[in-house]
Scaffold this motif. Structure first.
Motif, PDB file in Angstrom:
ATOM      1  N   TRP A  14      41.682  91.669  68.879  1.00 31.68           N
ATOM      2  CA  TRP A  14      42.179  90.415  68.316  1.00 31.68           C
ATOM      3  C   TRP A  14      43.026  89.606  69.301  1.00 31.68           C
ATOM      4  CZ3 TRP A  14      44.387  92.857  63.212  1.00 31.68           C
ATOM      5  CH2 TRP A  14      43.332  93.322  62.419  1.00 31.68           C
ATOM      6  N   GLN A  77      36.713  82.127  67.549  1.00 33.04           N
ATOM      7  CA  GLN A  77      35.985  82.790  66.465  1.00 33.04           C
ATOM      8  C   GLN A  77      36.828  83.912  65.852  1.00 33.04           C
ATOM      9  OE1 GLN A  77      32.293  84.570  67.730  1.00 33.04           O
ATOM     10  NE2 GLN A  77      31.581  84.895  65.632  1.00 33.04           N
ATOM     11  N   GLU A  80      39.572  82.358  63.627  1.00 28.16           N
ATOM     12  CA  GLU A  80      38.991  81.884  62.365  1.00 28.16           C
ATOM     13  C   GLU A  80      38.684  83.049  61.428  1.00 28.16           C
ATOM     14  OE1 GLU A  80      35.627  79.523  63.523  1.00 28.16           O
ATOM     15  OE2 GLU A  80      36.905  78.021  64.509  1.00 28.16           O
ATOM     16  N   GLN A  81      38.156  84.135  61.983  1.00 27.36           N
ATOM     17  CA  GLN A  81      37.825  85.299  61.165  1.00 27.36           C
ATOM     18  C   GLN A  81      39.098  85.947  60.602  1.00 27.36           C
ATOM     19  OE1 GLN A  81      35.673  88.424  63.198  1.00 27.36           O
ATOM     20  NE2 GLN A  81      34.929  89.272  61.265  1.00 27.36           N
ATOM     21  N   ILE A  83      41.999  84.469  60.008  1.00 24.56           N
ATOM     22  CA  ILE A  83      42.527  83.555  58.989  1.00 24.56           C
ATOM     23  C   ILE A  83      41.797  83.760  57.674  1.00 24.56           C
ATOM     24  CG2 ILE A  83      42.646  81.119  58.315  1.00 24.56           C
ATOM     25  CD1 ILE A  83      43.201  80.515  61.325  1.00 24.56           C
ATOM     26  N   ASP A  84      40.478  83.866  57.748  1.00 26.60           N
ATOM     27  CA  ASP A  84      39.661  84.043  56.553  1.00 26.60           C
ATOM     28  C   ASP A  84      39.865  85.426  55.927  1.00 26.60           C
ATOM     29  OD1 ASP A  84      37.576  83.112  54.721  1.00 26.60           O
ATOM     30  OD2 ASP A  84      36.326  84.647  55.681  1.00 26.60           O
ATOM     31  N   THR A  85      39.826  86.456  56.745  1.00 30.81           N
ATOM     32  CA  THR A  85      39.939  87.832  56.246  1.00 30.81           C
ATOM     33  C   THR A  85      41.282  88.097  55.576  1.00 30.81           C
ATOM     34  OG1 THR A  85      38.432  88.638  57.956  1.00 30.81           O
ATOM     35  CG2 THR A  85      39.885  90.274  56.928  1.00 30.81           C
ATOM     36  N   TYR A  86      42.355  87.606  56.186  1.00 33.59           N
ATOM     37  CA  TYR A  86      43.701  87.912  55.683  1.00 33.59           C
ATOM     38  C   TYR A  86      44.318  86.769  54.885  1.00 33.59           C
ATOM     39  CZ  TYR A  86      43.175  92.076  58.429  1.00 33.59           C
ATOM     40  OH  TYR A  86      42.708  93.278  58.917  1.00 33.59           O
ATOM     41  N   HIS A  87      43.522  85.764  54.572  1.00 31.99           N
ATOM     42  CA  HIS A  87      43.974  84.636  53.746  1.00 31.99           C
ATOM     43  C   HIS A  87      45.267  84.026  54.297  1.00 31.99           C
ATOM     44  CE1 HIS A  87      40.889  86.029  51.033  1.00 31.99           C
ATOM     45  NE2 HIS A  87      41.446  87.218  51.044  1.00 31.99           N
ATOM     46  N   ASN A  89      47.599  81.232  55.646  1.00 32.66           N
ATOM     47  CA  ASN A  89      47.821  79.797  55.527  1.00 32.66           C
ATOM     48  C   ASN A  89      48.339  79.290  56.866  1.00 32.66           C
ATOM     49  OD1 ASN A  89      47.469  79.425  52.503  1.00 32.66           O
ATOM     50  ND2 ASN A  89      48.994  81.047  52.584  1.00 32.66           N
TER      51      ASN A  89
END
Length: 191
Positions: A14, A77, A80-81, A83-87, A89
């Motif tokens: 990461w 990428q 973005e992943q 942010i999406d995976t761990y919600h 903000n």
């Protein structure tokens, strides 16, 4: 995943700037603290904020960053992943921006921050600002983490002065800290 696995994944996959052993220590501190609301100032590639989320499973995670760090397509990428995976903000802006604080408050919904991790600008005035300005949003028993808390001549010449505030704060608060090899260390104070 356990804390060691999370730390290794954050560093190796990461793009975390932390040392894996220091991050593992920090993850254990955060996991034991069990924060419901996490805010990180200066998210870079999102690795440490995602790691805190993986370890603590907070209700809300907020990252404040101008998002001006140059990233490869793989790093973009990855962010973005995460942010999406761990919600997570995301609040785009500097920590001094009133608009960023307003947006953070929108996500907080009048709830206090349980864990604040400060890793944005590293000059003394900036770190001092971040601690004292965001302290008003903290719960009375919050945990505050700092990255890059140790002095080195090279980092000082490069403008890194987190150590100066850290040395003052650790005399006022119960704290934990770790420094491993050539890294700059990580510290936590308990309000």
């Amino acid at each position: 995943m356990n804390c060691q696995q999370i730390a290794e994944k954050a560093v190796n996959e990461w793009f975390a700037y932390q040392d894996a052993l220091e991050l593992e220590f920090g993850l254990r501190v955060v996991q034991n603290f069990r924060p419901k609301i996490i805010v990180e100032l200066g998210i870079a590639h999102g690795a440490s904020l995602a790691a805190w989320c993986e370890a603590a499973h907070p209700e809300v995670a907020i990252g404040i960053d101008p998002l001006d760090l140059q990233k490869t397509s793989i790093q973009k990428q990855s962010l973005e992943q995460l942010i999406d995976t761990y919600h997570i903000n995301i609040v785009k802006g500097t920590t001094r921006s009133p608009q960023a604080q307003e947006r953070m408050q929108f996500y907080l919904k009048d709830r206090p921050i349980d864990f604040l991790f400060i890793d944005a600008e590293h000059k003394y005035d900036d770190v001092r600002h971040d601690f004292y300005e965001y302290k008003k949003y903290l719960s009375p028993h919050a945990l505050v983490g700092f990255h890059d808390i140790y002095y080195s001549e090279q980092s000082f010449d490069g403008g890194q002065q987190v150590y100066a505030l850290w040395e003052r704060l650790k005399k006022q608060y119960k704290h934990d800290e770790i420094h491993h090899h050539s890294s700059m260390g990580m510290g936590f104070i308990y309000l």
